[in-house]
Design a protein around this motif. Structure first.
Motif, PDB file in Angstrom:
ATOM      1  N   ALA A  25      -8.003   2.319  -2.411  1.00  0.00           N
ATOM      2  CA  ALA A  25      -8.439   1.864  -1.094  1.00  0.00           C
ATOM      3  C   ALA A  25      -9.269   2.918  -0.367  1.00  0.00           C
ATOM      4  CB  ALA A  25      -7.233   1.483  -0.236  1.00  0.00           C
ATOM      5  N   GLY A  71       0.825  -1.195   0.000  1.00  0.00           N
ATOM      6  CA  GLY A  71       0.000   0.000   0.000  1.00  0.00           C
ATOM      7  C   GLY A  71       0.861   1.247   0.000  1.00  0.00           C
ATOM      8  N   ASP A 110      -3.263   6.351  -1.478  1.00  0.00           N
ATOM      9  CA  ASP A 110      -4.583   5.735  -1.284  1.00  0.00           C
ATOM     10  C   ASP A 110      -4.772   4.476  -2.107  1.00  0.00           C
ATOM     11  OD1 ASP A 110      -4.870   8.059   0.162  1.00  0.00           O
ATOM     12  OD2 ASP A 110      -6.515   8.878  -1.032  1.00  0.00           O
ATOM     13  N   THR A 133      -6.974   1.617   6.398  1.00  0.00           N
ATOM     14  CA  THR A 133      -6.666   2.939   5.868  1.00  0.00           C
ATOM     15  C   THR A 133      -6.733   3.985   6.982  1.00  0.00           C
ATOM     16  OG1 THR A 133      -8.897   3.756   5.347  1.00  0.00           O
ATOM     17  CG2 THR A 133      -7.882   2.221   3.777  1.00  0.00           C
ATOM     18  N   SER A 151      -5.157   6.660   2.718  1.00  0.00           N
ATOM     19  CA  SER A 151      -3.753   6.259   2.773  1.00  0.00           C
ATOM     20  C   SER A 151      -3.616   4.884   3.411  1.00  0.00           C
ATOM     21  CB  SER A 151      -2.939   7.272   3.585  1.00  0.00           C
ATOM     22  OG  SER A 151      -2.880   8.515   2.920  1.00  0.00           O
ATOM     23  N   VAL A 152      -2.776   4.044   2.815  1.00  0.00           N
ATOM     24  CA  VAL A 152      -2.554   2.695   3.322  1.00  0.00           C
ATOM     25  C   VAL A 152      -1.124   2.608   3.853  1.00  0.00           C
ATOM     26  CG1 VAL A 152      -2.524   0.234   2.782  1.00  0.00           C
ATOM     27  CG2 VAL A 152      -4.201   1.734   1.674  1.00  0.00           C
TER      28      VAL A 152
END
Length: 395
Positions: free
Chosen positions: A206, A185, A189, A225, A209-210
Motif C-alpha cells: 500500500a 492492513g 505497509d 495510509t 502503514s495501514v
C-alpha cells in the motif's frame, strides 16, 4: 476475578451517591441521570464490525437507539486502555484491550464469557461473521477465534516484516469481512486478503502503514495510509486500481457510499473522492486533524475533529450543515442510528445528537475518554471509556 465482579455490580447498581462519576444530562434538564436496572432484550441484534458494515458507513438503518434518560446499565473493566470499538452479535459484545486480550462479554449484563490473550496490544476492532471473531494484534497476527469459546481457529502473519531486525509489524487495523474474505492492513505497509480458512489470497503493497479499516464495496478495497494516500485495490487479486494523495496522513478509515469515498486527514481536511477513479469531488477544511472515520447516512456525512467538533456535511458538495462542539478532542468515529448521531469525546462523555441540526438529545459521562466508535443495537449503546466497556440504555 472478584474485583471485576464487584466493579460490575457497582456500575450496574449505581445510585445517587455515585452519580458524580457516571452522570447523564439533557441540555435542558437536571444534570444527573436516573439510574436503575432496566431490562435489556435477550435477542440483541447485530453490529458485526467497525463501521457496522463492509463499507464502513457507520450507519444502521434497521437499528434503534436510546435518545433520552440514558444510564449505565453495566460496565466491565479490562486491565488497560481500550481503543478497540465493540462488535455486537447475537447477545455478545466482542472487544480488544491494551491488556493484550480479546474479550467476549454478555450484552445483557456485561458478564465475561471468555477472554483470549495475544502477545501484543489489541487496538483492532473485532469483526464477527459466521461464528468466528477476526481481530488483529500488535504481535503481528490476524487471529480467527471461535465466537463461542475464544479458541484459536487459525492465525495469519499479516504483519510479516522484511526488516531482519523485526519479526513482525503490528496489526493495528481492524479487519473487514466481505463475501467470504477477510481484508486487513498492517504497519508493514501491506493489505492482505485472507480466506476464512486462514489461507492467503493475496497481499498488496500500500506504500505506507495501514492502520485504517478497509472499506469494501463493489469489488474494490479502499484503505488510507500514514503516508497520506488513499488506495483502491481489486478485491479479487489486490491489483492497484488507483492511488490518490489526500494531502496528509490518513488515520481514520475510509467510508464508501453511492460511488464516493469519504476520508479525513491529519491535515484537517475531509475529502470526497470518486470511488471509480479517485478524482477529488470536494474538500472541506475542518481546521483540525480528522482522526475519525466519516459516517455516511443518506445525503449527509458526519465526522469528528481533534478540535472537539462534530460536523455534518452535505455528501454532495461538502457544505457544512451544522457543527457541535464538545469539551475535548473527538477521536470516536460517529455512528448514526434512527435520526441520531452517537459519538464519544475525550471530555469523557458520550453524546447523542440530532442528525437534523446537531441538537444535544442526551450526554452521559462514563468516567474516561471515549475514543471508540459506539455500537448501537436494539436500544442499547455499547462503547468503551478509558479501560471500561459499557452497556448504556434508557429505563
Amino acid at each position: 476475578m472478584p474485583w471485576r465482579q464487584t466493579r460490575r455490580r457497582y456500575l450496574a447498581t449505581l445510585g445517587a451517591a455515585g452519580a458524580a462519576a457516571l452522570a447523564g444530562c439533557s441540555n435542558d434538564s437536571d444534570t444527573r441521570a436516573p439510574t436503575g436496572d432496566p431490562s435489556i432484550p435477550e435477542n440483541i441484534g447485530r453490529w458485526p464490525m467497525f463501521g457496522h458494515n463492509a463499507a464502513n458507513t457507520g450507519a444502521a438503518a434497521d437499528e434503534t437507539g436510546p435518545t433520552t434518560n440514558v444510564i449505565v446499565q453495566w460496565g466491565y473493566p479490562t486491565d488497560a486502555q481500550v481503543f478497540s470499538s465493540p462488535a455486537v452479535v447475537d447477545g455478545t459484545v466482542y472487544v480488544g484491550s491494551n491488556d493484550n486480550a480479546v474479550y467476549a462479554l454478555s450484552a445483557v449484563d456485561g458478564g465475561e464469557q471468555w477472554r483470549h490473550e495475544t502477545d501484543g496490544l489489541v487496538h483492532s476492532s473485532p469483526a464477527v461473521v459466521d461464528g468466528t471473531v477476526y481481530v488483529g494484534s500488535f504481535d503481528g497476527y490476524l487471529y480467527a477465534l471461535s465466537a463461542g469459546s475464544g479458541d484459536v481457529e487459525w492465525r495469519f502473519e499479516a504483519g510479516a516484516s522484511d526488516n531482519p531486525l523485526v519479526d513482525r509489524q503490528p496489526v493495528q487495523a481492524s479487519p473487514t469481512v466481505a463475501d467470504g474474505t477477510v481484508y486487513v492492513g498492517s504497519d508493514s505497509d501491506t493489505v492482505s486478503a485472507v480466506a476464512t480458512d486462514g489461507s492467503e489470497q493475496w497481499t498488496a503493497d500500500a506504500g505506507g502503514s495501514v492502520r485504517t479499516t478497509p472499506a469494501v464495496a463493489d469489488g474494490t478495497v479502499y484503505v488510507g495510509t500514514d503516508g497520506g494516500d488513499v488506495v483502491a485495490l481489486s478485491a479479487d487479486d489486490g491489483t492497484e486500481q488507483w492511488a490518490v494523495d489526500a494531502g496528509s496522513a490518513v488515520t481514520g478509515s475510509p467510508a464508501v457510499a453511492d460511488g464516493t469515498v469519504y476520508v479525513g486527514t491529519d491535515g484537517g481536511d475531509v475529502v470526497a473522492l470518486s470511488a471509480g477513479d479517485g478524482t477529488e469531488q470536494w474538500r472541506y477544511g475542518a481546521g483540525e486533524p480528522v482522526s475519525t472515520s466519516p459516517a455516511v447516512d443518506g445525503d449527509t456525512v458526519y465526522v469528528g475533529t481533534d478540535g472537539g467538533d462534530v460536523v455534518a456535511l452535505s455528501a454532495g458538495d461538502g457544505t457544512e450543515q451544522w457543527s457541535f462542539t464538545t469539551g475535548d478532542s473527538v477521536r470516536s468515529s460517529p455512528s448514526v442510528v434512527d435520526g441520531s448521531v452517537y459519538v464519544g469525546s475525550d471530555d469523557n462523555k458520550l453524546y447523542i445528537l440530532s442528525t437534523g441540526d446537531g441538537t444535544v438529545q442526551w450526554e452521559l459521562s462514563v468516567g474516561g475518554p471515549v475514543s471508540t466508535s459506539p455500537a448501537v443495537v436494539d436500544d442499547v449503546v455499547f462503547v468503551a471509556g478509558a479501560g471500561d466497556v459499557y452497556g448504556l440504555t434508557a429505563p
